[in-house]
Design an enzyme around this catalytic site. Structure first.
Site, short mmCIF file in Angstrom:
data_model
loop_
_atom_site.label_atom_id
_atom_site.label_comp_id
_atom_site.label_asym_id
_atom_site.label_seq_id
_atom_site.Cartn_x
_atom_site.Cartn_y
_atom_site.Cartn_z
N ILE A 178 -7.85 -8.83 -11.38
CA ILE A 178 -8.95 -8.40 -13.15
C ILE A 178 -9.95 -8.37 -12.31
CG2 ILE A 178 -8.78 -8.86 -15.32
CD1 ILE A 178 -6.85 -10.27 -14.98
N LEU A 186 -6.47 -5.57 -20.06
CA LEU A 186 -5.61 -5.40 -18.92
C LEU A 186 -4.77 -4.30 -19.45
CD1 LEU A 186 -4.80 -6.85 -16.06
CD2 LEU A 186 -3.31 -8.33 -17.92
N ASP A 187 -3.97 -3.26 -18.30
CA ASP A 187 -3.18 -2.50 -18.11
C ASP A 187 -2.98 -1.92 -19.68
OD1 ASP A 187 -2.55 -3.29 -15.79
OD2 ASP A 187 -0.60 -5.25 -16.67
N HIS A 214 0.41 1.16 -13.24
CA HIS A 214 1.33 -0.02 -13.69
C HIS A 214 2.76 0.27 -13.81
CE1 HIS A 214 1.79 -3.72 -15.85
NE2 HIS A 214 2.27 -3.03 -16.95
N ARG A 217 -16.02 -14.87 -9.88
CA ARG A 217 -15.19 -12.99 -10.29
C ARG A 217 -16.33 -12.15 -10.20
NH1 ARG A 217 -11.15 -11.78 -14.56
NH2 ARG A 217 -12.44 -12.08 -15.81
N GLU A 223 6.64 6.27 -9.21
CA GLU A 223 4.67 6.20 -8.66
C GLU A 223 4.23 7.15 -7.91
OE1 GLU A 223 3.99 1.83 -8.78
OE2 GLU A 223 6.05 1.17 -9.44
N GLY A 280 0.88 -1.49 0.23
CA GLY A 280 -0.07 0.23 0.07
C GLY A 280 0.95 1.05 -0.46
N SER A 281 2.04 1.10 -0.71
CA SER A 281 2.74 2.89 -0.10
C SER A 281 2.41 3.86 -1.27
CB SER A 281 3.74 1.84 -0.56
OG SER A 281 4.63 2.09 -1.72
C1 GRF Z 1 3.51 -1.02 -7.48
O1 GRF Z 1 4.12 -0.83 -8.26
C2 GRF Z 1 2.26 -0.93 -8.75
O2 GRF Z 1 2.32 -0.06 -9.52
C3 GRF Z 1 1.91 -2.99 -8.77
O3 GRF Z 1 1.87 -3.16 -7.45
C4 GRF Z 1 2.99 -2.38 -6.85
C5 GRF Z 1 2.11 -1.70 -5.67
O4 GRF Z 1 3.24 -1.75 -4.69
N1 GRF Z 1 0.61 -2.65 -9.29
P1 GRF Z 1 2.19 -0.90 -2.58
O5 GRF Z 1 1.42 -2.34 -2.57
O6 GRF Z 1 1.28 0.61 -3.71
O7 GRF Z 1 3.61 -0.74 -2.72
#
Ligand code: GRF
Length: 197
Positions: free
Chosen positions: A91, A143-144, A108, A64, A173, A11-12
């Site tokens: 997904i 996807l993506d 992503h 799903r 990010e 969750g960063s």
């Molecule tokens: C990130 O690199 C994000 O792009 C990918 O998964 C990772 C998640 O990291 N989809 P965090 O949980 O936000 O730390």
């Protein structure tokens, strides 16, 4: 505007988004952090930031579609307007994505359209690429895929491993996801884009 953040792990990115909203850099309220994994480390971080959390455990649903509608109902119950996928490792189906189309973002860890799917950093290193990065895009049924809102590039250095590269990309990010969310919210509110600083 209320933002719901979907996570599966550390969750960063969620923390970066919540910090930006709580500091007033993104004009919205973090209304909910939802995890499909009860053990996700990000849940404790969200609680510590004072954000309501919910667990919608995918293993408890028969399909799903049933899981998607559990997620959807939880988002609605918290009056969420805009959804950010932030390391959410499930997904979502076409119907769910269609319902939120235009109001669901994803981050992503690659320079899309390169390296959709998993293990992006290992694939970029293996291919001999000289740069990697991250992309924030609107979510569509593919996807993506979907319109790109923001991208950041970092160099791939000799001796990089997938982990060292991931750490470099993750920093970017945390910078671009709040910016892209702010832009998407401004568009939704019919406001002009922020002038470049
Ligand atoms: C990130 O690199 C994000 O792009 C990918 O998964 C990772 C998640 O990291 N989809 P965090 O949980 O936000 O730390």
């Amino acid at each position: 505007m209320k933002v719901g953040i979907l996570i599966s792990g550390g969750g960063s990115n969620m923390v970066a988004l919540v910090n930006a909203m709580q500091a007033g850099r993104v004009p919205a309220t973090p209304a909910l952090v939802l995890s499909n994994r009860p053990g996700a480390a990000g849940l404790a971080k969200a609680r510590a930031l004072g954000v309501p959390v919910a667990i919608v455990d995918h293993t408890a649903f028969p399909s799903r579609r049933a899981f998607d509608s559990g997620v959807h109902r939880t988002l609605r119950a918290h009056h969420v307007d805009m959804v950010c996928l932030a390391g959410f490792m499930r997904i979502l189906g076409r119907r769910m994505v269609g319902t939120w189309q235009g109001n669901m973002l994803n981050i992503h860890p690659s320079l899309l359209p390169k390296y959709r799917g998993l293990n992006t950093h290992a694939r970029a290193i293996e291919a001999g690429d000289t740069e990697a990065g991250a992309t924030v895009h609107r979510v569509t049924a593919e996807l993506d895929d979907g319109p790109i809102l923001a991208q950041a590039r970092v160099p791939i250095l000799s001796g990089d491993t997938p982990d060292t590269l991931a750490a470099r990309v993750l920093k970017e990010e945390h910078r671009i996801y709040p910016q892209a969310l702010a832009q998407a919210l401004r568009e939704r509110l019919g406001m002009p884009p922020e002038p470049p600083i």
